[in-house]
Write a protein that holds these residues in place. Structure first.
Motif, PDB file in Angstrom:
ATOM      1  N   ALA A 160      -8.061   3.041  -0.657  1.00  0.00           N
ATOM      2  CA  ALA A 160      -8.711   1.886  -0.037  1.00  0.00           C
ATOM      3  C   ALA A 160      -7.827   1.272   1.042  1.00  0.00           C
ATOM      4  CB  ALA A 160      -9.048   0.844  -1.091  1.00  0.00           C
ATOM      5  N   VAL A 161      -8.442   0.880   2.139  1.00  0.00           N
ATOM      6  CA  VAL A 161      -7.726   0.176   3.205  1.00  0.00           C
ATOM      7  C   VAL A 161      -7.747  -1.311   2.892  1.00  0.00           C
ATOM      8  CG1 VAL A 161      -7.699  -0.387   5.658  1.00  0.00           C
ATOM      9  CG2 VAL A 161      -8.321   1.922   4.915  1.00  0.00           C
ATOM     10  N   ARG A 162      -6.551  -1.909   2.877  1.00  0.00           N
ATOM     11  CA  ARG A 162      -6.445  -3.340   2.595  1.00  0.00           C
ATOM     12  C   ARG A 162      -6.339  -4.177   3.871  1.00  0.00           C
ATOM     13  NH1 ARG A 162      -9.117  -3.013  -1.570  1.00  0.00           N
ATOM     14  NH2 ARG A 162      -8.114  -2.187  -3.449  1.00  0.00           N
ATOM     15  N   SER A 163      -5.758  -3.605   4.922  1.00  0.00           N
ATOM     16  CA  SER A 163      -5.685  -4.362   6.177  1.00  0.00           C
ATOM     17  C   SER A 163      -5.490  -3.410   7.342  1.00  0.00           C
ATOM     18  CB  SER A 163      -4.543  -5.390   6.145  1.00  0.00           C
ATOM     19  OG  SER A 163      -3.285  -4.742   6.191  1.00  0.00           O
ATOM     20  N   VAL A 164      -6.011  -3.843   8.494  1.00  0.00           N
ATOM     21  CA  VAL A 164      -5.790  -3.157   9.765  1.00  0.00           C
ATOM     22  C   VAL A 164      -5.390  -4.232  10.760  1.00  0.00           C
ATOM     23  CG1 VAL A 164      -6.748  -1.686  11.562  1.00  0.00           C
ATOM     24  CG2 VAL A 164      -7.547  -1.442   9.217  1.00  0.00           C
ATOM     25  N   SER A 165      -4.179  -4.123  11.278  1.00  0.00           N
ATOM     26  CA  SER A 165      -3.648  -5.169  12.133  1.00  0.00           C
ATOM     27  C   SER A 165      -3.085  -4.583  13.410  1.00  0.00           C
ATOM     28  CB  SER A 165      -2.533  -5.928  11.389  1.00  0.00           C
ATOM     29  OG  SER A 165      -1.865  -6.795  12.259  1.00  0.00           O
ATOM     30  N   ARG A 166      -3.204  -5.337  14.480  1.00  0.00           N
ATOM     31  CA  ARG A 166      -2.573  -4.917  15.732  1.00  0.00           C
ATOM     32  C   ARG A 166      -1.057  -5.034  15.668  1.00  0.00           C
ATOM     33  NH1 ARG A 166      -6.018  -7.401  20.702  1.00  0.00           N
ATOM     34  NH2 ARG A 166      -7.807  -6.017  20.560  1.00  0.00           N
ATOM     35  N   VAL A 167      -0.580  -5.866  14.766  1.00  0.00           N
ATOM     36  CA  VAL A 167       0.861  -6.082  14.652  1.00  0.00           C
ATOM     37  C   VAL A 167       1.476  -4.909  13.906  1.00  0.00           C
ATOM     38  CG1 VAL A 167       2.658  -7.613  13.794  1.00  0.00           C
ATOM     39  CG2 VAL A 167       0.497  -8.559  14.635  1.00  0.00           C
ATOM     40  N   PRO A 168       2.497  -4.251  14.473  1.00  0.00           N
ATOM     41  CA  PRO A 168       3.082  -3.087  13.784  1.00  0.00           C
ATOM     42  C   PRO A 168       3.729  -3.491  12.468  1.00  0.00           C
ATOM     43  CG  PRO A 168       4.423  -3.746  15.663  1.00  0.00           C
ATOM     44  CD  PRO A 168       3.151  -4.522  15.754  1.00  0.00           C
ATOM     45  N   THR A 169       3.672  -2.588  11.520  1.00  0.00           N
ATOM     46  CA  THR A 169       4.274  -2.856  10.224  1.00  0.00           C
ATOM     47  C   THR A 169       5.781  -2.626  10.261  1.00  0.00           C
ATOM     48  OG1 THR A 169       4.295  -2.200   7.903  1.00  0.00           O
ATOM     49  CG2 THR A 169       3.791  -0.491   9.509  1.00  0.00           C
TER      50      THR A 169
END
Length: 397
Positions: A160-169
């Protein structure tokens, strides 16, 4: 097994987003869409399209915009690939999610969605389709990369995907959105619900995050080779990788018997290589390119109609369509420091870019990382450095 056999209706569509300009590849994209930049002597978009077909796509929908005529004239109605190709025009380029929203009336049920400027393997698309077949949940490719991408960083919990962010991890395994999806009409619902104030350019990260919030997004992890083709040095390195993976080196017509051509080289029809020239690994010579006597090229792309003069030495160089490099020009190669969009990129392998129809006369020195615009004229003996705007003339003294 054909993967579309177990999809609803036994028919699969692939939507390929190809409307963007790719400003960070400028000036190479001033007159062409980014997906039409060549890698291995063919446009990136062609490789993406063929991967979709290999994975089972029966129909292609191309979303086009910037310089769309170049895409439409190359791909036509799809007869060459034995699949119908349809076109949707994004008149105002407001982002990938906005481009995707334009195909709602052209697709039915689940479909593949791909970025036309991002190389993808058919095997990865097949894994995405397998996941969809078993879950019925929109699915994205999440790949390991320590470099952030314009598509967003991804956080997963199992499948499952919990988050998609433009900010790099900042945390391993550094997962990013790989730019390949299996989607259905749920994605159009979430795009419609995005207020302009939330995301002024309607990026994919926002739309995918909303699917994740609804627990309607799955991820397939890809740990193989992957490259985000954002900058000229990305294209050069990917070109070299692809050429190095070819099983059987091609025989080249037009190569003088005294010239030396390495195995990891692509030479298109009509190209010629002069006496005692040396073409080293990672180099792709496009249609009707001419390489002069005693020239040396290493890790270069020379686009259709480009000419390299006698005795020129080019390393880590991108030569645009119908550009002319004069005799004894020297492009030293990387590492270089290049500024793109006010960001300084250090130690990149870029000797230089000489864009379409530029003319660099004899005995010119191109310093590492120089970006020479379209239709630039550089006089003999000059030194080219930094960024030179399209149409300028560079004179000695």
């Amino acid at each position: 097994m054909e993967y579309y056999d177990y999809l609803d209706g036994g028919f699969m569509q692939a939507v390929i987003l190809a409307a963007g300009e790719g400003r960070r590849l400028g000036p190479l994209t001033e007159g062409r869409p980014k997906p039409m930049i060549p890698v291995g002597n063919r446009p990136i978009l062609e490789s993406v399209l063929e991967a979709a077909i290999e994975a089972g796509a029966d129909e292609i929908v191309l979303v086009v915009g910037h310089a769309r005529e170049r895409i439409q004239s190359h791909f036509g109605d799809g007869d060459r690939w034995n699949v119908p190709i349809h076109y949707v025009t994004q008149k105002h380029r407001l982002g990938a999610a906005h481009a995707l929203s334009l195909v709602e009336s052209h697709v039915e049920g689940e479909f593949l969605a791909l970025h036309g400027d991002q190389l993808v393997e058919a095997a990865l698309l097949e894994r995405l389709l397998d996941r969809w077949a078993s879950t019925g949940i929109p699915t994205i490719a999440a790949v390991q990369s320590e470099r952030p991408t314009e598509y967003g960083a991804v956080e997963v919990d199992g499948e499952a995907v919990r988050s998609v962010s433009r900010v790099p991890t900042d945390d391993p395994p550094f997962l990013v959105n790989g730019g390949a999806y299996v989607l259905d009409d749920r994605v159009f619902d979430v795009i419609r619900a995005i207020p302009e104030s939330d995301d002024s350019d309607f990026g994919m990260a926002t739309a995918l995050q909303r699917l994740s919030d609804e627990e309607a997004l799955s991820a397939v992890l890809h740990r193989g080779a992957w490259q985000d083709l954002t900058y000229p040095w990305d294209v050069l390195s990917t070109n070299a990788t692809l050429l190095g993976q070819r099983e059987t080196p091609a025989e080249h017509d037009g190569v003088h018997q005294t010239a030396a051509v390495s195995d990891d080289v692509a030479i298109d029809t009509g190209a010629t290589v002069g006496p005692n020239a040396t073409v080293l690994p990672g180099t792709a010579l496009g249609h009707n390119v001419h390489i002069g006597a005693n020239a040396v090229l290493s890790n270069c792309i020379v686009m259709d109609g480009g000419r390299v003069g006698n005795g020129a030495v080019l390393h880590d160089c991108f030569v645009g369509e119908a550009a002319a490099i004069g005799p004894n020009v020297a492009v030293e190669g990387g590492p270089a420091q290049v500024v793109v969009d006010d960001t300084v990129h250090r130690n990149v392998d870029l000797g230089g870019v000489v864009a379409d129809r530029a003319t660099v006369r004899g005995n010119v020195t191109v310093t590492p990382g120089a970006i020479v615009g379209r239709e630039v004229l550089a006089d003999s003996g000059t030194v080219l450095q930094g960024r030179i705007a399209s149409g300028e003339t560079v004179r000695r003294g």
